[in-house]
Design a protein around this motif. Structure first.
Motif, short mmCIF file in Angstrom:
data_model
loop_
_atom_site.label_atom_id
_atom_site.label_comp_id
_atom_site.label_asym_id
_atom_site.label_seq_id
_atom_site.Cartn_x
_atom_site.Cartn_y
_atom_site.Cartn_z
N ALA A 33 0.83 -1.20 0.00
CA ALA A 33 0.00 0.00 0.00
C ALA A 33 0.87 1.25 0.00
O ALA A 33 0.59 2.22 -0.72
CB ALA A 33 -0.93 -0.01 1.21
N SER A 34 1.93 1.26 0.78
CA SER A 34 2.84 2.41 0.84
C SER A 34 3.52 2.63 -0.51
O SER A 34 3.71 3.78 -0.94
CB SER A 34 3.89 2.18 1.93
OG SER A 34 3.29 2.08 3.21
N GLU A 35 3.89 1.55 -1.17
CA GLU A 35 4.51 1.65 -2.49
C GLU A 35 3.54 2.23 -3.51
O GLU A 35 3.93 3.03 -4.37
CB GLU A 35 5.00 0.28 -2.95
CG GLU A 35 6.19 -0.25 -2.14
CD GLU A 35 6.55 -1.67 -2.50
OE1 GLU A 35 7.62 -2.15 -2.06
OE2 GLU A 35 5.77 -2.32 -3.24
N ALA A 36 2.27 1.83 -3.41
CA ALA A 36 1.26 2.35 -4.34
C ALA A 36 1.07 3.85 -4.12
O ALA A 36 0.98 4.63 -5.08
CB ALA A 36 -0.05 1.62 -4.14
N ILE A 37 1.02 4.27 -2.86
CA ILE A 37 0.85 5.69 -2.56
C ILE A 37 2.04 6.50 -3.07
O ILE A 37 1.89 7.56 -3.67
CB ILE A 37 0.68 5.89 -1.04
CG1 ILE A 37 -0.66 5.28 -0.58
CG2 ILE A 37 0.72 7.37 -0.67
CD1 ILE A 37 -0.84 5.25 0.92
N ALA A 38 3.25 5.98 -2.85
CA ALA A 38 4.46 6.68 -3.29
C ALA A 38 4.54 6.76 -4.82
O ALA A 38 5.01 7.76 -5.38
CB ALA A 38 5.70 5.98 -2.74
N ALA A 39 4.06 5.70 -5.48
CA ALA A 39 4.14 5.66 -6.94
C ALA A 39 3.24 6.70 -7.60
O ALA A 39 3.47 7.09 -8.75
CB ALA A 39 3.76 4.27 -7.45
N GLY A 40 2.23 7.16 -6.88
CA GLY A 40 1.29 8.12 -7.46
C GLY A 40 1.88 9.51 -7.64
O GLY A 40 1.44 10.26 -8.52
N SER A 45 -5.62 13.03 -3.30
CA SER A 45 -5.72 12.46 -1.95
C SER A 45 -6.03 13.54 -0.92
O SER A 45 -6.88 13.36 -0.04
CB SER A 45 -4.41 11.75 -1.58
OG SER A 45 -4.11 10.72 -2.50
N LEU A 46 -5.34 14.68 -1.04
CA LEU A 46 -5.60 15.79 -0.12
C LEU A 46 -6.99 16.37 -0.33
O LEU A 46 -7.65 16.79 0.62
CB LEU A 46 -4.54 16.87 -0.31
CG LEU A 46 -3.11 16.48 0.09
CD1 LEU A 46 -2.14 17.63 -0.20
CD2 LEU A 46 -3.05 16.09 1.56
N SER A 70 -5.11 3.87 -1.05
CA SER A 70 -3.83 3.70 -1.76
C SER A 70 -4.05 3.64 -3.27
O SER A 70 -3.21 4.09 -4.05
CB SER A 70 -3.12 2.43 -1.28
OG SER A 70 -3.85 1.26 -1.63
N VAL A 71 -5.19 3.07 -3.69
CA VAL A 71 -5.53 3.05 -5.12
C VAL A 71 -5.75 4.47 -5.62
O VAL A 71 -5.25 4.86 -6.69
CB VAL A 71 -6.78 2.19 -5.36
CG1 VAL A 71 -7.20 2.25 -6.83
CG2 VAL A 71 -6.54 0.74 -4.95
N ALA A 72 -6.50 5.25 -4.85
CA ALA A 72 -6.75 6.64 -5.23
C ALA A 72 -5.45 7.43 -5.32
O ALA A 72 -5.25 8.23 -6.25
CB ALA A 72 -7.69 7.29 -4.22
N ALA A 73 -4.55 7.20 -4.37
CA ALA A 73 -3.29 7.93 -4.35
C ALA A 73 -2.40 7.57 -5.53
O ALA A 73 -1.72 8.43 -6.11
CB ALA A 73 -2.55 7.67 -3.04
N GLU A 74 -2.38 6.30 -5.92
CA GLU A 74 -1.53 5.89 -7.04
C GLU A 74 -2.05 6.44 -8.36
O GLU A 74 -1.27 6.93 -9.20
CB GLU A 74 -1.42 4.37 -7.13
CG GLU A 74 -0.52 3.93 -8.28
CD GLU A 74 -0.38 2.43 -8.40
OE1 GLU A 74 0.50 1.98 -9.18
OE2 GLU A 74 -1.15 1.70 -7.75
#
Length: 392
Positions: free
Chosen positions: A245-252, A289-290, A278-282
């Protein structure tokens, strides 16, 4: 032309139909914020459904998205119907929902559907219902009612009844076990308790009791101890879920990979439910996200502001408690996705996939909208009708 005149009449301030009265007395800003959350939830379900269906071996890539559309439609109907209730109707509905939910929760050890080591659902046809989701708003309304009755000094042991309702709900939640929901209703209950105007010493006592209870779950429940240990010592445990999940967020990044272009989301377990953030962030990035967090903040803060202006103690405490419930659940979900707290199966209101969560959130905010509607005497004289047209 006649059709246009009819439509204009339907939305005129002089329209005294039930829908017309509802439309002009409901806070349009709150209604719009909730509608935006529902729409965003449906759109994100189309982003997460293909990957989730692939992981679960489902042929239809939009299986979850289509079901989410049905849930969203049903939740919208529940929200509007509940928001048309009077405060007395809200109390009656809460009493009925609480009784039914508690009875089902009591029967879960015998008829419940077990998943991930917990019996929290009851299977009804092809749908699994989680009664605790519906119990939460009903409990907040009922304890707020009891707090208000206790303050009248007419011999009603409101505080004692409220604690009894809360204690019964907590006992049944811990039997499942569901520590996350227990924490959630404890925070909302504490908020209602505080807003009811009880002595500070009582609040401190309840806080100490809640803290000791939370600490005790670490020693009583193995899964709680495992999650806390994993959070505090990630190098000594399997952190696949939160790592992906953290990787997905960072990848966005700032603006995301684009709709449907997410790659890391395919490796996130529960991506369509607990980790939809995390899907939304990627796919849509940090800015989106904000914006999503800001939308939740707007609904909760706006709702709390409206609640605090109410003149009736029950309506004030119940409405505020319901908005606290929604806000706290959103905070827990986002915090888990950002690895700020130990993992917990908590949905993001209106955004995560799930029928029980979606329908229960429709009921929760429907009741909150009903309590904050403009009606004679609902708001203090200083608030008055000067703001009555502000939301038109």
């Amino acid at each position: 032309m006649s059709g246009e005149r009819n439509n204009a009449h339907a939305f005129a301030r002089t329209d005294q139909s039930r829908f017309g009265v509802w439309w002009w007395t409901t806070d349009h800003w709150l209604l719009g914020g909730v509608a935006a959350l529902i729409v965003v939830g449906v759109l994100l379900s189309f982003a997460s459904s293909p990957a989730a269906a692939l992981r679960m071996g489902i042929d239809d890539p939009f299986h979850f998205a289509l079901r989410q559309c049905v849930f969203a439609g049903a939740a919208s109907v529940i929200l509007i119907a509940a928001s048309m209730l009077t405060p007395r109707g809200v109390r009656r509905a809460a009493f009925f929902v609480y009784i039914v939910a508690i009875l089902i929760m009591a029967a879960l050890p015998f008829i419940g559907h077990t998943a991930k080591g917990a019996a929290r659902w009851v299977a009804i046809g092809g749908f699994t219902l989680q009664p605790s989701e519906f119990m939460k708003p009903a409990l907040i309304v009922l304890v707020s009612w009891m707090f208000a009755e206790g303050q009248k000094g007419e011999g009603v042991p409101g505080v004692s009844i409220a604690f009894g309702l809360y204690g019964l709900a907590v006992a049944l939640l811990l039997i499942q076990p569901d520590v996350g929901q227990t924490v959630l209703i404890t925070v909302a209950f504490g908020a209602a308790f505080w807003m009811a105007g009880v002595p500070l010493s009582w609040i401190m006592g309840l806080g100490a009791l809640a803290l000791s209870g939370l600490v005790s779950t670490y020693f009583i429940f193995d899964h709680v101890r495992a999650r806390v240990t994993k959070f505090l010592s990630p190098e000594q445990a399997d952190t696949h879920q939160i790592t992906r999940a953290s990787e997905a967020i960072a990848a966005g990044g700032l603006f995301g990979r684009g709709p449907g272009e997410g790659v890391m989301k395919r490796h996130v377990p529960d991506l369509h439910t607990d980790f939809i953030y995390s899907v939304a962030a990627e796919e849509y990035g940090l800015v989106f996200s904000l914006a999503l967090i800001s939308l939740f903040s707007f609904v909760v803060v706006r709702g709390m502001y409206k609640a605090m202006k109410l003149s009736d103690p029950f309506e004030q405490v119940a409405a505020a408690g319901l908005f606290v419930l929604v806000g706290q659940q959103a905070i827990i979900n986002v915090a888990v996705n950002l690895n700020l707290i130990p993992t917990k199966g908590m949905t993001l209101p209106f955004i995560s996939y799930g029928g029980s969560s979606m329908l229960a959130m429709g009921l929760t905010l429907g009741m909150a909208l009903a309590l904050t509607r403009r009606r004679p005497g609902a708001y203090s004289s200083t608030d008055a009708l000067a703001r009555a047209g502000a939301f038109a």
